[in-house]
Design an enzyme around this catalytic site. Structure first.
Site, PDB file in Angstrom:
ATOM      1  CG  HIS A  10      32.680  24.326  -2.616  1.00  0.00           C
ATOM      2  ND1 HIS A  10      31.595  25.129  -2.900  1.00  0.00           N
ATOM      3  CD2 HIS A  10      32.894  24.423  -1.272  1.00  0.00           C
ATOM      4  CE1 HIS A  10      31.163  25.678  -1.786  1.00  0.00           C
ATOM      5  NE2 HIS A  10      31.928  25.284  -0.786  1.00  0.00           N
ATOM      6  CB  CYS A  50      31.127  28.528   1.409  1.00  0.00           C
ATOM      7  SG  CYS A  50      30.614  26.888   1.917  1.00  0.00           S
ATOM      8  CG  ASP A  54      30.711  23.961  -5.919  1.00  0.00           C
ATOM      9  OD1 ASP A  54      30.489  23.038  -5.102  1.00  0.00           O
ATOM     10  OD2 ASP A  54      30.695  25.159  -5.590  1.00  0.00           O
TER      11      ASP A  54
END
Length: 293
Positions: A243, A150, A212
């Site tokens: 994600h 991330c 994502d």
């Protein structure tokens, strides 16, 4: 391989509050070989928290912006147990102590707020300090890799601008395509790639889920094209996942254990090929580009 855990508080220059960055260290434990030397890996996450126990032991207790117990310790511990010294810098030391940020709406808002209040230069300073710590560690051989997820994936990508970092594995890295990292939401990550700051340096691996929503297909295409146009030695892996699919706690139904295991193997192949062995100076960067996971 057994591992040990500790931390160091390192002074920073860019923290206006004078707070040091706490860098957690997870390293192989071979009591009969005190002079053993291992490659180093910097692991970036969004925030870190600790829970103290005997002998200053700790647990890294975060995942993404939420400080929940388990995921980071397991991820970093798996790397360390394979013969790497792992350094995990605390990303938000300017705003928080080492206590966990709750996994709730208020905690989410705090983490996202800090992400765009911290200067990009301060993120880079934290990375430099973590790399310095590894390079100077008595049991590190000076060969460094980086990884993160991330926000941490973006930070691992930027860590590759440091010539000491020979490989970066970036898991669903956010904000690269939109150039919105840090204060002012106007980072220079892709600008630096275009001007050649990664050309002829270490290898970069990008890992994304095709579902994502944080990094949609046009964003992934932009990152891939920018790396290829700049002749960066890179691998680009896109899989059927959302994600944060490797987070095994509070995953919101996105955790894919089998896929995580397979891609962790790709990352370790990259590290083993680039930092676990000292092959001397590379005489043909183009040839090395053929040997990717």
């Amino acid at each position: 391989m057994l591992i040990t855990k500790s931390y160091q508080d390192i002074p920073t220059k860019l923290d206006a509050n004078g707070q040091p960055v706490r860098i957690f260290i997870i390293s192989p434990h071979l009591p009969n070989y005190p002079n053993a030397r291992f490659p180093g890996v910097v692991v970036f996450r969004r925030v870190f928290g600790i829970a103290f126990g005997p002998l200053r032991d700790f647990r890294i207790v975060c995942s993404e912006i939420y400080q929940v117990t388990g995921p980071v310790e397991r991820f970093a511990g798996q790397i360390a147990s394979r013969g790497y010294i792992v350094a995990c810098p605390s990303v938000y030391h300017e705003f928080e102590g080492p206590e966990p940020i709750p996994y709730d709406v208020e905690g989410t808002d705090r983490g996202n707020k800090y992400k765009i209040e911290k200067k990009v230069e301060a993120y880079d300073e934290d990375a430099t300090l973590a790399i310095d710590l590894l390079v100077n560690h008595v049991n590190c051989n000076g060969r460094i890799a980086a990884t993160g997820m991330c926000l941490g994936g973006h930070l691992a990508f930027r860590a590759a601008f440091d010539s000491r970092v020979l490989a970066s594995a970036c898991w669903f890295a956010t904000d690269i395509h939109s150039a919105t990292l840090g204060k002012g939401k106007q980072d220079d990550t892709l600008v630096r790639v275009r001007r050649g700051d990664l050309t002829g340096r270490g290898e970069v691996m990008m890992i994304f889920g095709k579902q994502d929503t944080h990094v949609p297909r046009p964003g992934r295409d932009l990152i891939r094209q920018t790396l290829e146009d700049a002749n960066v030695v890179s691998s680009f892996l896109e899989v059927q996942a959302q994600h944060a699919f490797i987070r095994d706690e509070h995953s919101k139904g996105r955790w894919d254990a089998a896929l995580t295991h397979a891609l962790f193997g790709c990352m370790m192949e990259l590290f083993e090929r680039t930092v676990a062995r000292d092959l001397g100076t590379c005489s043909n960067v183009a040839a090395d580009a053929e040997h990717v996971c």
